[in-house]
Scaffold this active site. Structure first.
Site, PDB file in Angstrom:
ATOM      1  N   LYS A 123     -28.285  24.434 -10.756  1.00  0.00           N
ATOM      2  CA  LYS A 123     -29.026  25.591 -11.305  1.00  0.00           C
ATOM      3  C   LYS A 123     -28.985  25.604 -12.825  1.00  0.00           C
ATOM      4  CE  LYS A 123     -29.233  28.612  -7.435  1.00  0.00           C
ATOM      5  NZ  LYS A 123     -28.929  29.856  -6.765  1.00  0.00           N
ATOM      6  N   LYS A 206     -34.126  20.779  -0.628  1.00  0.00           N
ATOM      7  CA  LYS A 206     -33.981  21.968   0.211  1.00  0.00           C
ATOM      8  C   LYS A 206     -35.158  22.932   0.055  1.00  0.00           C
ATOM      9  CE  LYS A 206     -31.323  25.464  -0.961  1.00  0.00           C
ATOM     10  NZ  LYS A 206     -30.241  26.373  -1.331  1.00  0.00           N
ATOM     11  N   LYS A 209     -35.908  29.708  -1.919  1.00  0.00           N
ATOM     12  CA  LYS A 209     -36.670  30.867  -2.376  1.00  0.00           C
ATOM     13  C   LYS A 209     -36.829  30.886  -3.891  1.00  0.00           C
ATOM     14  CE  LYS A 209     -32.549  33.659  -1.742  1.00  0.00           C
ATOM     15  NZ  LYS A 209     -31.833  34.052  -0.580  1.00  0.00           N
TER      16      LYS A 209
HETATM   17  P1  TYM Z   1     -28.645  32.432  -0.154  1.00  0.00           P
HETATM   18  O1  TYM Z   1     -29.171  33.808  -0.332  1.00  0.00           O
HETATM   19  O2  TYM Z   1     -29.075  31.381  -1.108  1.00  0.00           O
HETATM   20  O3  TYM Z   1     -28.982  31.936   1.296  1.00  0.00           O
HETATM   21  C1  TYM Z   1     -28.736  32.751   2.430  1.00  0.00           C
HETATM   22  C2  TYM Z   1     -28.371  31.874   3.609  1.00  0.00           C
HETATM   23  O4  TYM Z   1     -29.461  31.000   3.927  1.00  0.00           O
HETATM   24  C3  TYM Z   1     -28.980  29.662   3.963  1.00  0.00           C
HETATM   25  N1  TYM Z   1     -30.069  28.781   3.513  1.00  0.00           N
HETATM   26  C4  TYM Z   1     -30.521  27.736   4.195  1.00  0.00           C
HETATM   27  N2  TYM Z   1     -30.154  27.213   5.372  1.00  0.00           N
HETATM   28  C5  TYM Z   1     -30.828  26.133   5.811  1.00  0.00           C
HETATM   29  N3  TYM Z   1     -31.853  25.554   5.111  1.00  0.00           N
HETATM   30  C6  TYM Z   1     -32.245  26.054   3.912  1.00  0.00           C
HETATM   31  N4  TYM Z   1     -33.254  25.497   3.245  1.00  0.00           N
HETATM   32  C7  TYM Z   1     -31.568  27.190   3.407  1.00  0.00           C
HETATM   33  N5  TYM Z   1     -31.691  27.923   2.278  1.00  0.00           N
HETATM   34  C8  TYM Z   1     -30.756  28.892   2.351  1.00  0.00           C
HETATM   35  C9  TYM Z   1     -27.788  29.622   3.027  1.00  0.00           C
HETATM   36  O5  TYM Z   1     -26.924  28.550   3.314  1.00  0.00           O
HETATM   37  C10 TYM Z   1     -27.146  30.969   3.310  1.00  0.00           C
HETATM   38  O6  TYM Z   1     -26.336  30.911   4.458  1.00  0.00           O
HETATM   39  N6  TYM Z   1     -24.118  32.491  -2.030  1.00  0.00           N
HETATM   40  C11 TYM Z   1     -24.873  32.959  -0.882  1.00  0.00           C
HETATM   41  C12 TYM Z   1     -24.747  34.455  -0.674  1.00  0.00           C
HETATM   42  C13 TYM Z   1     -23.340  34.920  -0.531  1.00  0.00           C
HETATM   43  C14 TYM Z   1     -22.485  34.697   0.566  1.00  0.00           C
HETATM   44  C15 TYM Z   1     -21.252  35.333   0.242  1.00  0.00           C
HETATM   45  C16 TYM Z   1     -22.629  34.042   1.791  1.00  0.00           C
HETATM   46  C17 TYM Z   1     -22.665  35.650  -1.447  1.00  0.00           C
HETATM   47  N7  TYM Z   1     -21.408  35.887  -0.989  1.00  0.00           N
HETATM   48  C18 TYM Z   1     -20.180  35.316   1.108  1.00  0.00           C
HETATM   49  C19 TYM Z   1     -21.533  34.033   2.651  1.00  0.00           C
HETATM   50  C20 TYM Z   1     -20.331  34.646   2.310  1.00  0.00           C
HETATM   51  C21 TYM Z   1     -26.310  32.625  -1.132  1.00  0.00           C
HETATM   52  O7  TYM Z   1     -26.751  32.575  -2.231  1.00  0.00           O
HETATM   53  O8  TYM Z   1     -27.051  32.467  -0.052  1.00  0.00           O
END
Ligand code: TYM
Length: 343
Positions: A123, A206, A209
């Site tokens: 990032k 990947k 969003k």
């Molecule tokens: P975030 O918001 O980027 O993504 C949310 C969830 O979606 C999954 N994901 C995917 N899985 C498969 N293929 C993809 N292309 C794909 N894009 C996203 C992510 O792996 C995630 O499970 N850091 C986290 C948010 C967070 C969090 C936490 C999660 C903050 N604190 C504590 C678990 C526990 C995040 O940015 O996810």
């Protein structure tokens, strides 16, 4: 164990927790990698499913969009079948214990380990030095706090979050060793199929969003049915003609097969058999149909729920109270152990 507000918790039950960031509109990757797995996990014990709005502001957000996406995410959890009576649904910024533990854990985390985080490197590489926030660098520590506050057993996430989970485990073990057992050491739950959904335009990266708005590589959960079909029609495949799962040699076709498998419950083998001898054009339209079949009712439910802001606000209020009760217990233990004078 009995919690205020009539919420009971059996000692043998598992604690399941995950957060999603409202930094962009939700994608099919979010649905396949995380959202669709959450309802079945409610059977394991107490689940904390919440909105990581404090993580979202590590990069600049438009305030109105952030509010809209936060509510849409809550409505989407509900539309995926999450039961707000059983699971604890809340917004991270409404539970101050996250920020408090995040600060304390900053003092038990090291610059070196944070600098090695792949997501930070990727990032920050896209940003100019003076627009990389300290929050972006510190992101995994807040994430560790999110997880450790609730004595979490299982964290359902896509594969991109695995390294952050490992850091959360390292921080927990480090703190437990420095004092005495304080945090449960969490495990990641990464789905066997669909842990990394790839872009339809570049199947080696990947689906995300944070991609450019309107990117044809990314399916948004709230995309119109026409847009979904159009994006699949343009999906990159390869020069062969065979529907076969081989992520190395055929990343585009394999990604489409994975998406279909997650949408229909059919195995990759069954899909290969069903589409033997079928052209890529027809295969892509069948994948689009499988996605439309799942997303059309989901979208209708999200829209219905979003119309009732009072209902969503009630869920968030109750969720923040239930979450704070549990989180504050862990936070108090931590404060005592590090030597803060307690009120
Ligand atoms: P975030 O918001 O980027 O993504 C949310 C969830 O979606 C999954 N994901 C995917 N899985 C498969 N293929 C993809 N292309 C794909 N894009 C996203 C992510 O792996 C995630 O499970 N850091 C986290 C948010 C967070 C969090 C936490 C999660 C903050 N604190 C504590 C678990 C526990 C995040 O940015 O996810």
């Amino acid at each position: 164990m009995f919690f205020e507000g009539g919420f009971t918790m059996d000692e043998n039950q598992k604690v399941v927790l995950t957060g999603i960031k409202p930094s962009g509109d939700l994608t099919l990757g979010n649905y396949i990698g995380a959202l669709r797995n959450l309802k079945p996990m409610e059977a394991l014990g107490t689940c904390y499913y919440w909105v990581a709005d404090m993580h979202a502001i590590t990069v600049r957000q438009d305030p109105a969009d952030l509010r809209r996406r936060t509510l849409t995410l809550i409505a989407t959890y509900l539309a995926c079948g999450i039961d707000p009576e059983k699971s604890v649904m809340f917004v991270q910024s409404q539970v101050p214990a996250h920020a408090e533990l995040g600060w304390i854990l900053n003092c038990y985390s090291y610059m070196g380990e944070m600098s090695r985080m792949t997501q930070f490197k990727e990032k920050s590489a896209k940003l100019k030095d003076d627009s990389i926030t300290v929050g972006l660098f510190d992101y995994p520590v807040l994430m560790a706090a999110d997880i450790l506050l609730y004595q979490t057993d299982l964290v359902p996430v896509g594969v991109d979050q695995k390294q952050h989970l490992e850091i959360a485990r390292d921080i927990a073990i480090r703190f437990n060793n420095a004092y005495s057992p304080t945090f449960k050491v969490p495990e990641a739950y990464i789905p066997p199929v669909g842990a990394k959904v790839m872009s339809l335009q570049d199947p080696t990266s990947k689906m995300s969003k944070s991609d450019e708005a309107g990117d044809t590589g990314c399916i948004l959960l709230m995309d119109s049915m026409d847009d979904i079909r159009r994006k699949f029609k343009r999906a990159i495949t390869d020069l062969e003609t065979e529907v076969r799962y081989d992520p190395e040699k055929k990343p585009g076709v394999s990604n489409l097969m994975t998406i279909m498998s997650c949408m229909t419950g059919k195995s990759l083998d069954d899909i290969a058999r069903e589409f033997a001898g079928v052209g890529y054009g027809d295969f892509k339209m069948a994948v689009a149909d499988s996605v439309v079949d799942v997303l059309a009712p989901l979208q209708a439910e999200v829209k219905r729920l979003l119309a009732d802001k009072g209902y969503l606000a009630g869920i968030l209020k109750a969720g923040a109270e239930r979450a704070s009760y549990v989180a504050n217990k862990t936070l108090s233990k931590v404060k005592k152990k590090v030597g803060f004078v307690m009120p």
